[in-house]
Design a protein around this motif. Sequence first.
Motif, PDB file in Angstrom:
ATOM      1  N   VAL A 114       0.862  -1.185   0.000  1.00  0.00           N
ATOM      2  CA  VAL A 114       0.000   0.000   0.000  1.00  0.00           C
ATOM      3  C   VAL A 114       0.892   1.226   0.000  1.00  0.00           C
ATOM      4  O   VAL A 114       1.724   1.400   0.902  1.00  0.00           O
ATOM      5  N   ALA A 115       0.724   2.072  -0.989  1.00  0.00           N
ATOM      6  CA  ALA A 115       1.539   3.274  -1.128  1.00  0.00           C
ATOM      7  C   ALA A 115       0.761   4.483  -0.642  1.00  0.00           C
ATOM      8  O   ALA A 115      -0.177   4.936  -1.297  1.00  0.00           O
ATOM      9  N   GLY A 116       1.117   4.981   0.529  1.00  0.00           N
ATOM     10  CA  GLY A 116       0.451   6.157   1.076  1.00  0.00           C
ATOM     11  C   GLY A 116      -0.256   5.852   2.378  1.00  0.00           C
ATOM     12  O   GLY A 116      -1.070   4.928   2.443  1.00  0.00           O
ATOM     13  N   GLY A 117       0.056   6.633   3.413  1.00  0.00           N
ATOM     14  CA  GLY A 117      -0.484   6.378   4.742  1.00  0.00           C
ATOM     15  C   GLY A 117      -1.487   7.401   5.208  1.00  0.00           C
ATOM     16  O   GLY A 117      -1.551   7.730   6.404  1.00  0.00           O
ATOM     17  N   GLY A 118      -2.287   7.940   4.287  1.00  0.00           N
ATOM     18  CA  GLY A 118      -3.422   8.758   4.681  1.00  0.00           C
ATOM     19  C   GLY A 118      -4.600   7.862   5.035  1.00  0.00           C
ATOM     20  O   GLY A 118      -4.470   6.632   5.108  1.00  0.00           O
ATOM     21  N   PRO A 119      -5.783   8.428   5.266  1.00  0.00           N
ATOM     22  CA  PRO A 119      -6.942   7.606   5.630  1.00  0.00           C
ATOM     23  C   PRO A 119      -7.242   6.487   4.648  1.00  0.00           C
ATOM     24  O   PRO A 119      -7.560   5.370   5.051  1.00  0.00           O
ATOM     25  N   ALA A 120      -7.136   6.753   3.330  1.00  0.00           N
ATOM     26  CA  ALA A 120      -7.423   5.710   2.336  1.00  0.00           C
ATOM     27  C   ALA A 120      -6.421   4.570   2.443  1.00  0.00           C
ATOM     28  O   ALA A 120      -6.796   3.393   2.496  1.00  0.00           O
ATOM     29  N   GLY A 121      -5.137   4.895   2.470  1.00  0.00           N
ATOM     30  CA  GLY A 121      -4.114   3.863   2.540  1.00  0.00           C
ATOM     31  C   GLY A 121      -4.149   3.084   3.833  1.00  0.00           C
ATOM     32  O   GLY A 121      -3.990   1.856   3.841  1.00  0.00           O
ATOM     33  N   MET A 122      -4.375   3.774   4.945  1.00  0.00           N
ATOM     34  CA  MET A 122      -4.438   3.089   6.240  1.00  0.00           C
ATOM     35  C   MET A 122      -5.595   2.092   6.264  1.00  0.00           C
ATOM     36  O   MET A 122      -5.442   0.946   6.697  1.00  0.00           O
ATOM     37  N   LYS A 123      -6.757   2.541   5.793  1.00  0.00           N
ATOM     38  CA  LYS A 123      -7.918   1.641   5.807  1.00  0.00           C
ATOM     39  C   LYS A 123      -7.735   0.500   4.814  1.00  0.00           C
ATOM     40  O   LYS A 123      -8.151  -0.638   5.084  1.00  0.00           O
ATOM     41  N   ALA A 124      -7.106   0.768   3.681  1.00  0.00           N
ATOM     42  CA  ALA A 124      -6.843  -0.296   2.717  1.00  0.00           C
ATOM     43  C   ALA A 124      -5.913  -1.346   3.305  1.00  0.00           C
ATOM     44  O   ALA A 124      -6.113  -2.554   3.109  1.00  0.00           O
ATOM     45  N   ALA A 125      -4.896  -0.897   4.034  1.00  0.00           N
ATOM     46  CA  ALA A 125      -3.970  -1.841   4.658  1.00  0.00           C
ATOM     47  C   ALA A 125      -4.679  -2.703   5.696  1.00  0.00           C
ATOM     48  O   ALA A 125      -4.458  -3.915   5.767  1.00  0.00           O
ATOM     49  N   VAL A 126      -5.536  -2.085   6.495  1.00  0.00           N
ATOM     50  CA  VAL A 126      -6.321  -2.841   7.483  1.00  0.00           C
ATOM     51  C   VAL A 126      -7.205  -3.860   6.782  1.00  0.00           C
ATOM     52  O   VAL A 126      -7.287  -5.033   7.175  1.00  0.00           O
ATOM     53  N   THR A 127      -7.890  -3.424   5.734  1.00  0.00           N
ATOM     54  CA  THR A 127      -8.809  -4.307   5.006  1.00  0.00           C
ATOM     55  C   THR A 127      -8.070  -5.486   4.389  1.00  0.00           C
ATOM     56  O   THR A 127      -8.520  -6.639   4.480  1.00  0.00           O
ATOM     57  N   ALA A 128      -6.938  -5.217   3.758  1.00  0.00           N
ATOM     58  CA  ALA A 128      -6.161  -6.293   3.137  1.00  0.00           C
ATOM     59  C   ALA A 128      -5.686  -7.296   4.186  1.00  0.00           C
ATOM     60  O   ALA A 128      -5.709  -8.511   3.957  1.00  0.00           O
ATOM     61  N   ALA A 129      -5.261  -6.795   5.340  1.00  0.00           N
ATOM     62  CA  ALA A 129      -4.813  -7.690   6.415  1.00  0.00           C
ATOM     63  C   ALA A 129      -5.968  -8.524   6.949  1.00  0.00           C
ATOM     64  O   ALA A 129      -5.804  -9.716   7.250  1.00  0.00           O
TER      65      ALA A 129
END
Length: 674
Positions: free
Chosen positions: A394-409
Motif C-alpha cells: 500500500v503506497a500512502g499512509g493517509g486515511p485511504a491507505g491506512m484503511k486499505a492496509a487494514v482491510t487487506a490484512a
Amino acid sequence: MSCTFPHLFSSLGIRGHEFRNRILSTGHQTYLAQRNLPGDDLIAYHEARARGGVGLIISEAARFHVSTVSEAPDLALLSDDAIPHYARLATAVHRHGAKLFGQLSHSGRVTRRMMNGMRGVVFAPSSTPENRFHVVPREMPTEMVAEIIASAAQGARRYAEAGYDGVELMASHGLLFAQFLNPAVNRREDIFGGSAENRLRPLRESLIGVRRAVGDGMVVGLRVSADEADEGGLDRETVLGICCQLSEEGLVDYINTTLGTMASLGGSIHVVPPMEIPPAYVAARAATIRAAVSVPVFVAGRINQPQIAEGVLAAGEADMCGMTRALIVDPEMPRKAREGHSDEIRACIGCNQACIGHFHAGNSISCIQNPSTGRELSLPEAAPVAQRSLKVLVAGGGPAGMKAAVTAAEMGHKVILSEASQRLGGQALLAQLLPDRFEFGGLVTNLTTELALRQVEVRLNSRVTRVLVETIAPDSVIVATGSTPVGSEVEGLEGAHVVEAVDVLAGKAQPGTRVVVADWRCDWIGIGLAVQLARKGHQVRLVVNGICAGQNLQQYVRDHWAGKLHEAGIEVIPYARLFGVDGDTAYFLHGASGQPIVVEGVDTVVVASGNVPDTTLERELGEVDVPFVTIGDCTIARSAEEAIYDGVATTRAFLAQVAADVGLSEGPSIMLHQ
C-alpha cells in the motif's frame, strides 16, 4: 459486570423490564425504511448494534398520523398492516438480548412536508411562523387534535402487538407536542391552548391513551428537550415543571432528555452536536430533572466514549446514556468495553458528515470511519477471507491507505504500508489543526490502532517508486498517494503575497496583518482558517466562491459556524471568485453577475483551493507488470469519507480479483479506478 465501567454495565429495571446495561441507542433517522416500513436494511442495521451488546435500542420516530407523512423514507405506523414488519425488527433485536422501544412523532410546523416535489399542507397548534423551514403552518382544528391523540394510542398499540418493549412519545426538539407546550407557538383559544393546563392537554391525554392501549406490561416514556436553547423556545424551568407533573401523575416510566430545537438555526446544533460541543454537556441539565422526578432519566449529547458515560452515571446525573453515534461508528463498542478492550474501540469524532449529514442530503445513514454502517448487507464489517494470501504493498499512509492496509490484512494478506513522510494520517493531520477540530485527529488514532491489531508492517519515510515496487515484488499495489493543491491561476500572482491555506496550516507560510481568505472549497478550510487567524489577531475577511461560508458542510455545523464568524466580526463576502491581485488589492468576480468585487487593504491572500490527484506513482506503475488500483484522493480529491470507503470496498473487490487471477494467465497489469 465490567470492573472498568461498573455503573455502565450494571442492569436497570423499568416496569418489569431488565436492561443488561446503561447504553442506549436513541431514536435517529436512518433513511433505511422501505415503503415507510422496517425492511431488511433497517433490521440489519439495528441487529448489528444489538449483537454488539447495546442495552436498549429506540428505533427511529414513526409517523403515527397521516398529517405528518411526506415523501421522505421515514417510518410510519398508520395501520395494522405495518405490525408484521415491525415484529421482524423486534425479533432481530431481541435475538441478541437487547430491548427495543419505538418512537411516535409528529413534526408539526418543523417541516416543508414535501410531496411529489411540492410543499404540502403543514399543520401545527397555531399559525405561528417557523424560522428554519420558513413555514407558516395551518392551525389544527380541535377535532384534528383529538384525532392525533387517539392515533398516538393506536400507534402504541401496534408497537405492543409487534413485540416492542416500550414506546416513547417525542416532545423534544420543537416537534408537535413541544409546540403545544410552548406559549410562544401555541396561541389557541380552545381546550388545547391558553392556560398551562390546556397546553399540556394533548401530551397528557396522549400518554393516558397510550397506557390504556398497551396495558401495564409495556414501558411508556417521554423524550424532551431539557431546554430548547433558543429565543422563544421552551426554557428549562417550564420543561422541569412539565416533567415533574407527568412523573407525579404516573404517566411516564422514564424521561429521555436532550437539548435544542429543530425550529431554528441556532437551536438545531443540539440535535446532533458536533465535535465543537463539549462531551456530555447535557448531563447537568438531566441531573436537575433527575433530582426532581421519581422515574429514571436518560441523557444524550456527545457521550461518545464509555469512560464519559461511566462518569455521568457515577455522578448520578442520569440512569442511562444515549451513545448513538458511538454505536454508529462501532456497533461492537459495548462488547469491547465490557470485555476490557476499550483500546480497540473505534471512537466517534463528532464530524456529522455521514450520519446526520447523509440524512440532510436525502441519503441513508453511514459513517465516515465505518462504511459498513447502513450497508450491513451489501458491505458487512467482517472482511471476506481470501483463499490465497497475497503480498500487498500500500503506497500512502493517509486515511485511504491506512484503511486499505487494514482491510487487506483482515482478508488474510501480508501487507506493507509505505508512507513517504514521517507520520501516518495524510491530510487529516492538517484538518485537526483547525479551530475546535482537534478531535478529527481521532480518525488517525483509530486507524493506527486497527493497523497494530492487524499486525500491518508500516514503513515511514519510505516513498513508493517503481524501483521500490520492483525490489519488494508484491503481488499487487494499492496506490493511495493522495493529492496536492491544484494551484491558483490568478493575474498578478507573482507580485503579491498569495499563499495556500495548507501552507498556513502547516506553518510554512505566515500571513500579514490584513488577510483575505479566498475560499474556493466552501468547506472547513476557509471557515477554520478565517477564525484561527482572527483569534491570532489578524484582520480577516472571508471571500467565498459559493452562496455562503461552509456551503458544502453539514447544515447544523455550517449554521453553527456562521454564528462563530459573526461573533468574531469576520466579514463574509459570498458569490465571489478570485480573479487577480495587485499590490494591496484583491479582485474577485461575482459568481452570478460576473461583475467585479474589489477588496482593498490586503496584506496577504490565503487561497483555499481544490486539490489535484497525485498520479506520479500511477504513471510509473503503468510500465510495471503488477496489478494496481488507485483509491482515495489520488483517484479524485474528495473527503475522508470517500477515502475510507475506497479503502474498504475498492480494496476488497480489487484483491478478490487479483487473488482469482494470480497464476491463471500471463497478461497486462490490472488498473482500476473507483
